[in-house]
Design a protein around this motif. Sequence first.
Motif, PDB file in Angstrom:
ATOM      1  N   THR A  89       9.093  47.824  92.573  1.00 40.55           N
ATOM      2  CA  THR A  89       8.613  47.467  93.900  1.00 40.55           C
ATOM      3  C   THR A  89       7.127  47.786  93.990  1.00 40.55           C
ATOM      4  O   THR A  89       6.712  48.907  93.733  1.00 40.55           O
ATOM      5  CB  THR A  89       9.357  48.267  94.975  1.00 40.55           C
ATOM      6  N   LEU A  90       6.311  46.786  94.391  1.00 43.45           N
ATOM      7  CA  LEU A  90       4.884  46.992  94.561  1.00 43.45           C
ATOM      8  C   LEU A  90       4.499  46.664  95.992  1.00 43.45           C
ATOM      9  O   LEU A  90       4.844  45.607  96.509  1.00 43.45           O
ATOM     10  CB  LEU A  90       4.086  46.104  93.600  1.00 43.45           C
ATOM     11  N   SER A  91       3.786  47.580  96.642  1.00 39.90           N
ATOM     12  CA  SER A  91       3.267  47.304  97.971  1.00 39.90           C
ATOM     13  C   SER A  91       1.992  46.488  97.845  1.00 39.90           C
ATOM     14  O   SER A  91       1.223  46.641  96.889  1.00 39.90           O
ATOM     15  CB  SER A  91       2.977  48.607  98.712  1.00 39.90           C
ATOM     16  N   VAL A  92       1.764  45.603  98.819  1.00 37.46           N
ATOM     17  CA  VAL A  92       0.559  44.780  98.854  1.00 37.46           C
ATOM     18  C   VAL A  92      -0.318  45.258 100.005  1.00 37.46           C
ATOM     19  O   VAL A  92       0.126  45.314 101.159  1.00 37.46           O
ATOM     20  CB  VAL A  92       0.906  43.284  99.032  1.00 37.46           C
ATOM     21  N   LEU A  93      -1.543  45.638  99.703  1.00 35.58           N
ATOM     22  CA  LEU A  93      -2.506  46.061 100.713  1.00 35.58           C
ATOM     23  C   LEU A  93      -3.447  44.891 100.979  1.00 35.58           C
ATOM     24  O   LEU A  93      -4.283  44.552 100.142  1.00 35.58           O
ATOM     25  CB  LEU A  93      -3.286  47.280 100.228  1.00 35.58           C
ATOM     26  N   GLN A  94      -3.286  44.249 102.124  1.00 37.85           N
ATOM     27  CA  GLN A  94      -4.123  43.093 102.456  1.00 37.85           C
ATOM     28  C   GLN A  94      -5.383  43.587 103.161  1.00 37.85           C
ATOM     29  O   GLN A  94      -5.323  44.214 104.213  1.00 37.85           O
ATOM     30  CB  GLN A  94      -3.382  42.106 103.351  1.00 37.85           C
ATOM     31  N   ILE A  95      -6.532  43.286 102.589  1.00 37.59           N
ATOM     32  CA  ILE A  95      -7.818  43.705 103.144  1.00 37.59           C
ATOM     33  C   ILE A  95      -8.350  42.599 104.062  1.00 37.59           C
ATOM     34  O   ILE A  95      -8.478  41.441 103.649  1.00 37.59           O
ATOM     35  CB  ILE A  95      -8.828  44.006 102.020  1.00 37.59           C
TER      36      ILE A  95
ATOM     37  N   THR B 225       0.815  55.914  95.346  1.00 40.59           N
ATOM     38  CA  THR B 225       1.533  54.660  95.485  1.00 40.59           C
ATOM     39  C   THR B 225       0.790  53.528  94.779  1.00 40.59           C
ATOM     40  O   THR B 225      -0.388  53.297  95.048  1.00 40.59           O
ATOM     41  CB  THR B 225       1.687  54.294  96.981  1.00 40.59           C
ATOM     42  N   PRO B 226       1.472  52.794  93.869  1.00 41.62           N
ATOM     43  CA  PRO B 226       0.825  51.641  93.245  1.00 41.62           C
ATOM     44  C   PRO B 226       0.676  50.506  94.245  1.00 41.62           C
ATOM     45  O   PRO B 226       1.609  50.196  94.992  1.00 41.62           O
ATOM     46  CB  PRO B 226       1.783  51.268  92.108  1.00 41.62           C
ATOM     47  N   MET B 227      -0.497  49.886  94.279  1.00 42.46           N
ATOM     48  CA  MET B 227      -0.804  48.847  95.257  1.00 42.46           C
ATOM     49  C   MET B 227      -1.409  47.618  94.579  1.00 42.46           C
ATOM     50  O   MET B 227      -2.236  47.738  93.670  1.00 42.46           O
ATOM     51  CB  MET B 227      -1.826  49.359  96.281  1.00 42.46           C
ATOM     52  N   VAL B 228      -0.981  46.446  95.040  1.00 42.75           N
ATOM     53  CA  VAL B 228      -1.691  45.206  94.726  1.00 42.75           C
ATOM     54  C   VAL B 228      -2.640  44.939  95.887  1.00 42.75           C
ATOM     55  O   VAL B 228      -2.213  44.919  97.050  1.00 42.75           O
ATOM     56  CB  VAL B 228      -0.719  44.022  94.549  1.00 42.75           C
ATOM     57  N   ILE B 229      -3.908  44.765  95.609  1.00 43.27           N
ATOM     58  CA  ILE B 229      -4.914  44.565  96.653  1.00 43.27           C
ATOM     59  C   ILE B 229      -5.114  43.061  96.869  1.00 43.27           C
ATOM     60  O   ILE B 229      -5.549  42.353  95.962  1.00 43.27           O
ATOM     61  CB  ILE B 229      -6.250  45.231  96.281  1.00 43.27           C
ATOM     62  N   GLU B 230      -4.772  42.612  98.069  1.00 40.86           N
ATOM     63  CA  GLU B 230      -4.907  41.190  98.389  1.00 40.86           C
ATOM     64  C   GLU B 230      -6.192  40.967  99.175  1.00 40.86           C
ATOM     65  O   GLU B 230      -6.388  41.548 100.248  1.00 40.86           O
ATOM     66  CB  GLU B 230      -3.709  40.696  99.202  1.00 40.86           C
ATOM     67  N   LEU B 231      -7.070  40.113  98.635  1.00 42.60           N
ATOM     68  CA  LEU B 231      -8.380  39.857  99.232  1.00 42.60           C
ATOM     69  C   LEU B 231      -8.527  38.405  99.678  1.00 42.60           C
ATOM     70  O   LEU B 231      -9.622  37.956  99.989  1.00 42.60           O
ATOM     71  CB  LEU B 231      -9.482  40.202  98.216  1.00 42.60           C
TER      72      LEU B 231
END
Length: 227
Positions: free
Chosen positions: A13-19, A45-51
Amino acid sequence: MPAAFQIKGSLFTLSVLQILSTDLEDIEKQITTKIKQAPQFFNNTPMVIELTALTSGLTIEFIENLTEMLRKHTLLTVGFRLPDQTLTDALQSKGFPIFKEGKNIPAPTVSVNKVSTSQHKIISSRVRSGQQVISQNGDLIILSSVSSGAELLASGNIHVYGTLRGRAVAGLDGDTSARIFCHKLEADLVSIAGQYKIFEEPVEPLGNDNNGYQIQLKDGTIMISQI
């Protein structure tokens, strides 16, 4: 010579951090507030950074500074989603991993209509802190309670016939119709198909607490109701 490594398929499971802004000061203030509200969730926490929502001001320098700031707050960047191929090429040349557009939670695609009862996972004992239980091809059914610090993951629904604490993530393959059911709700976090809700305070009973709760998505928002 015996094999020194092997490549295995797995499910994470990866959380997505939307900037939504390029103002690093504002981002850091809001990140700091969120961490204070739910420190366990944001710790390493591992995060995928959404730009992809940014239309201007997005530079390699900003991305590098953002990554360093998040690392300072123990948020681990494992990849990016970007709106611009030029930036994608530039980041890849620097060794940054890129996630192509897709579901918020990378996982094998499973057709829910083809899931049979035999693929559901049933756990009769208590799920204790530090344990992670996964049902990759169906519902996850817990006949006891779930302790704080435990994690439940299911491609289908999650049923807890006791108190739900810790984290519960349903709809791992993107199934927005998945639901979470429990007798008593004391979770830190619940998630369905990539949308999640963090509980900063204990859940107030909605009526007769003995009726149990169901958690589902409505118009992209997590809703909690009694059964």
